[in-house]
Scaffold this active site. Structure first.
Site, PDB file in Angstrom:
ATOM      1  N   ASN A 158      43.120  43.567  43.936  1.00  0.00           N
ATOM      2  CA  ASN A 158      41.772  43.829  44.452  1.00  0.00           C
ATOM      3  C   ASN A 158      40.657  43.451  43.483  1.00  0.00           C
ATOM      4  OD1 ASN A 158      42.756  46.139  43.045  1.00  0.00           O
ATOM      5  ND2 ASN A 158      41.060  47.332  43.840  1.00  0.00           N
ATOM      6  N   LYS A 181      50.954  40.194  34.015  1.00  0.00           N
ATOM      7  CA  LYS A 181      51.406  39.640  35.299  1.00  0.00           C
ATOM      8  C   LYS A 181      50.418  40.063  36.388  1.00  0.00           C
ATOM      9  CE  LYS A 181      53.892  40.772  38.789  1.00  0.00           C
ATOM     10  NZ  LYS A 181      53.103  40.141  39.887  1.00  0.00           N
ATOM     11  N   GLU A 256      47.709  53.574  36.740  1.00  0.00           N
ATOM     12  CA  GLU A 256      46.451  53.694  37.509  1.00  0.00           C
ATOM     13  C   GLU A 256      46.813  53.381  38.944  1.00  0.00           C
ATOM     14  OE1 GLU A 256      43.476  54.569  36.444  1.00  0.00           O
ATOM     15  OE2 GLU A 256      44.022  54.731  34.338  1.00  0.00           O
ATOM     16  N   LEU A 257      46.916  54.406  39.784  1.00  0.00           N
ATOM     17  CA  LEU A 257      47.509  54.208  41.112  1.00  0.00           C
ATOM     18  C   LEU A 257      46.496  54.425  42.234  1.00  0.00           C
ATOM     19  CD1 LEU A 257      50.906  55.951  40.291  1.00  0.00           C
ATOM     20  CD2 LEU A 257      50.271  53.560  39.992  1.00  0.00           C
ATOM     21  N   CYS A 290      40.136  51.291  44.450  1.00  0.00           N
ATOM     22  CA  CYS A 290      41.031  52.445  44.323  1.00  0.00           C
ATOM     23  C   CYS A 290      40.302  53.754  44.556  1.00  0.00           C
ATOM     24  CB  CYS A 290      41.698  52.426  42.956  1.00  0.00           C
ATOM     25  SG  CYS A 290      40.536  52.277  41.601  1.00  0.00           S
ATOM     26  N   GLU A 388      46.489  56.323  51.869  1.00  0.00           N
ATOM     27  CA  GLU A 388      45.508  55.285  51.563  1.00  0.00           C
ATOM     28  C   GLU A 388      45.580  54.148  52.590  1.00  0.00           C
ATOM     29  OE1 GLU A 388      46.391  53.034  47.959  1.00  0.00           O
ATOM     30  OE2 GLU A 388      44.311  53.276  47.325  1.00  0.00           O
TER      31      GLU A 388
HETATM   32  P1  NAD Z   1      51.144  46.925  44.320  1.00  0.00           P
HETATM   33  O1  NAD Z   1      51.668  48.190  43.759  1.00  0.00           O
HETATM   34  O2  NAD Z   1      51.747  46.395  45.565  1.00  0.00           O
HETATM   35  O3  NAD Z   1      51.279  45.750  43.256  1.00  0.00           O
HETATM   36  C1  NAD Z   1      50.696  45.850  41.976  1.00  0.00           C
HETATM   37  C2  NAD Z   1      51.452  44.957  41.025  1.00  0.00           C
HETATM   38  O4  NAD Z   1      52.745  45.474  40.817  1.00  0.00           O
HETATM   39  C3  NAD Z   1      51.636  43.521  41.507  1.00  0.00           C
HETATM   40  O5  NAD Z   1      51.425  42.652  40.409  1.00  0.00           O
HETATM   41  C4  NAD Z   1      53.082  43.495  41.952  1.00  0.00           C
HETATM   42  O6  NAD Z   1      53.669  42.217  41.875  1.00  0.00           O
HETATM   43  C5  NAD Z   1      53.699  44.447  40.942  1.00  0.00           C
HETATM   44  N1  NAD Z   1      54.957  45.073  41.365  1.00  0.00           N
HETATM   45  C6  NAD Z   1      55.269  45.546  42.591  1.00  0.00           C
HETATM   46  N2  NAD Z   1      56.523  46.066  42.566  1.00  0.00           N
HETATM   47  C7  NAD Z   1      56.982  45.939  41.298  1.00  0.00           C
HETATM   48  C8  NAD Z   1      58.201  46.293  40.643  1.00  0.00           C
HETATM   49  N3  NAD Z   1      59.202  46.888  41.298  1.00  0.00           N
HETATM   50  N4  NAD Z   1      58.320  46.020  39.317  1.00  0.00           N
HETATM   51  C9  NAD Z   1      57.306  45.451  38.638  1.00  0.00           C
HETATM   52  N5  NAD Z   1      56.146  45.051  39.217  1.00  0.00           N
HETATM   53  C10 NAD Z   1      55.979  45.316  40.529  1.00  0.00           C
HETATM   54  O7  NAD Z   1      49.575  47.139  44.480  1.00  0.00           O
HETATM   55  P2  NAD Z   1      48.529  46.143  45.157  1.00  0.00           P
HETATM   56  O8  NAD Z   1      48.767  46.192  46.637  1.00  0.00           O
HETATM   57  O9  NAD Z   1      48.540  44.833  44.438  1.00  0.00           O
HETATM   58  O10 NAD Z   1      47.143  46.842  44.799  1.00  0.00           O
HETATM   59  C11 NAD Z   1      46.514  47.763  45.604  1.00  0.00           C
HETATM   60  C12 NAD Z   1      46.786  49.165  45.063  1.00  0.00           C
HETATM   61  O11 NAD Z   1      46.314  49.260  43.727  1.00  0.00           O
HETATM   62  C13 NAD Z   1      46.048  50.239  45.838  1.00  0.00           C
HETATM   63  O12 NAD Z   1      46.928  51.299  46.076  1.00  0.00           O
HETATM   64  C14 NAD Z   1      44.940  50.667  44.886  1.00  0.00           C
HETATM   65  O13 NAD Z   1      44.514  51.996  45.067  1.00  0.00           O
HETATM   66  C15 NAD Z   1      45.595  50.475  43.555  1.00  0.00           C
HETATM   67  N6  NAD Z   1      44.586  50.326  42.497  1.00  0.00           N
HETATM   68  C16 NAD Z   1      44.421  51.363  41.612  1.00  0.00           C
HETATM   69  C17 NAD Z   1      43.441  51.279  40.627  1.00  0.00           C
HETATM   70  C18 NAD Z   1      43.212  52.418  39.658  1.00  0.00           C
HETATM   71  O14 NAD Z   1      42.533  52.216  38.664  1.00  0.00           O
HETATM   72  N7  NAD Z   1      43.738  53.598  39.901  1.00  0.00           N
HETATM   73  C19 NAD Z   1      42.651  50.133  40.523  1.00  0.00           C
HETATM   74  C20 NAD Z   1      42.857  49.093  41.425  1.00  0.00           C
HETATM   75  C21 NAD Z   1      43.841  49.210  42.408  1.00  0.00           C
END
Ligand code: NAD
Length: 493
Positions: A158, A181, A256-257, A290, A388
């Protein structure tokens, strides 16, 4: 068809083709066109990048720099990024549709991105240890802060550059080296960042980027034995998977989720302020932030008027292509996400929730557009109130007394942020103490600064970004015991 640009991955200050994984496509969500090919990195590429970061940490000049020297490097990086903000912003917009004017788009002003580098550049030589008055005779015991070594960073789609800079500045300030990554849905701005940072003249291996998918690139990177710490931003499901992998080698993590952040509106709120603040807290980035305030908790005495006014404000939003200066809300960042958001709206409607504004009316034949979507009152246990959506979708819940609204606000697995709208500041502060969230906004929303730590409660994560705490996450303490009058009697004599 637009020209398709092919990217390589980055290790040891050089560009590389993937050893055996090939490439995958990146689509422009504003048009649906393929505009870039990105390396599908696998184990051999991860090994190469981690090897470069390890060599830079143990053998290169980076590990020997004095903290003040690192500080100067950080400030140089900030200058370079700020000079190239427009170029980086343009790539990111093509990758995820974010507008000039939203969060990452402040790249185009350069401002707060440089703030992180200045702030942590200044902190490099201020992270002091301490002398401990330990209860032990003739001992000088001191505590020092040390980096972990090779840190991996796993990023979401995002706001890749914004997310990355919040991690990179404190991580480098602490003296670590890094393998990043980015998300498979938005990899290119991170690669472009490496290109512009050639001007910052960093030693080889300090910064490395692999691209690819969670299972085949992210997993092996987290699991690599030479990676000593993992900094993750993404969804809660992804976070659980990464934490499980990291646990195999007991690696420290920051997480950070996701969030489902409540906006609590009290009966005495300034309604103009609250309506505008709630609208600005969910819609401008298409809800793809987020901390989006996606749950409205409005007092029963004002809910009718509040929702009517929110619909009027949201209706005015101009949804369109990010390169049109009139646009206020761009597309969803990618096709799978667009389809997932539409599916959630359809399911909520099918569950009988009342739709007050239907963003599906803004969908187009090309590109992934959804307008502001507002649901009336839904039960606190419903899917819409609990999970979410990460789209321009907000739903309301009604409350009557303070106990009830606190209970409702805390009744999700998340705890990232919350907003409270009231003219009674004492009451708002009392409620802020009881809301389980890492950030609470009173009569404002979305503020953030390099100086102020952010992070989650509960399943929104742990660890903090920004501020002193943000740097502490990338360091570990070492306690050193020095005998000032050394003698050791024979233990067996
Ligand atoms: P996602 O969890 O699908 O992916 C995030 C990253 O993790 C990607 O690079 C993906 O390739 C990697 N990934 C996924 N599975 C993995 C695994 N098993 N092992 C290692 N890497 C893996 O998230 P997204 O859809 O890209 O992003 C949106 C989410 O991020 C939303 O839930 C949002 O709230 C959250 N977000 C949180 C913050 C914060 O600061 N809390 C900031 C921005 C976004």
């Amino acid at each position: 068809m637009a020209d398709v640009r092919t990217f390589q991955f980055f290790a040891s200050n050089e560009w590389h083709d993937p050893a055996d994984g090939g490439y995958f496509d990146s689509e422009n969500p504003a048009t649906g066109e393929i505009w870039a090919r990105v390396p599908d990195c696998r184990q051999a590429d991860i090994d190469r990048a981690v090897g470069a970061a390890k060599a830079a940490y143990y053998d290169g000049p980076w590990g020997r720099l004095l903290p003040a020297e690192r500080g100067r490097v950080l400030r140089r990086i900030g200058d370079v990024i700020s000079r190239y903000a427009e170029r980086l912003g343009a790539i990111e917009t093509r990758d995820n549709g974010k507008l000039p004017g939203g969060i990452t788009p402040s790249l185009q002003q350069g401002g707060w991105l440089q703030d992180s580098w200045n702030y942590y550049g200044g902190m490099c030589d201020k992270f002091e240890g301490r002398l401990i008055p330990a209860e032990a005779p003739n001992i000088h015991n001191y505590l020092k802060w040390e980096p972990f070594g090779v840190v991996s960073m796993i990023l979401p789609w995002n706001s890749p550059i914004g997310t990355l800079i919040w991690k990179l500045a404190p991580c480098l300030a602490a003296g670590n080296t890094v393998v990043m990554k980015p998300s498979e849905q938005a990899s290119c701005s991170t690669l472009e960042l490496m290109d512009v940072l050639a001007e910052a003249d960093l030693p080889p291996g300090v910064l490395n980027v692999v691209t690819g998918f969670g299972a085949t690139a992210g997993g092996p990177l987290v699991d690599h034995p030479d990676v000593r710490m993992v900094s993750f931003t993404g969804g809660t499901a992804g976070g659980r998977a990464v934490a499980a992998t990291a646990a195999r080698q007991v690696k420290p993590l920051t997480m950070e989720l996701g969030g489902k952040s409540p906006q609590i509106v009290l009966p005495d709120a300034d309604l103009d302020l609250a309506v505008n603040g709630v609208a600005a807290g969910i819609f401008p980035a298409g809800g793809q932030s987020c901390i989006s305030g996606s749950r409205l908790l409005v007092h029963q005495s004002i809910i009718g008027e509040f929702l009517d006014r929110l619909v009027e404000v949201a209706k005015k939003a101009r949804v369109g292509a990010p390169d049109d200066p009139a646009t206020q809300i761009g597309p969803m960042a990618n096709r799978p996400h667009y389809e997932a958001v539409l599916d959630r709206i359809c399911k909520a409607e099918a569950a009988g929730h009342k739709l007050l504004l239907d963003g599906r009316e803004q969908c187009r034949e090309t590109g992934y557009y959804i307008g502001p979507t507002i649901f009336g009152a839904v039960p606190t246990g419903s899917d819409l109130a609990q999970n979410e959506v990460f789209g321009p979708v907000v739903s309301a819940e009604v409350w009557d007394d303070e106990e009830e609204v606190i209970e409702k606000a805390n009744d999700t697995i998340y705890g990232l942020a919350a907003g409270i709208w009231s003219r009674d500041v004492t009451r708002a502060m009392r409620m802020a103490d009881r809301v389980e969230a890492g950030t609470v906004y009173i009569n404002n929303y979305f503020n953030a600064a390099a100086q102020s730590p952010v992070g989650g409660f509960k399943q929104s994560g742990y660890g903090r970004e920004n501020g002193w705490e943000g740097m502490q996450c990338y360091m570990q303490t070492k306690s050193v015991w020095l005998a000032t009058d050394p003698h050791q009697p024979d233990p067996f004599g």
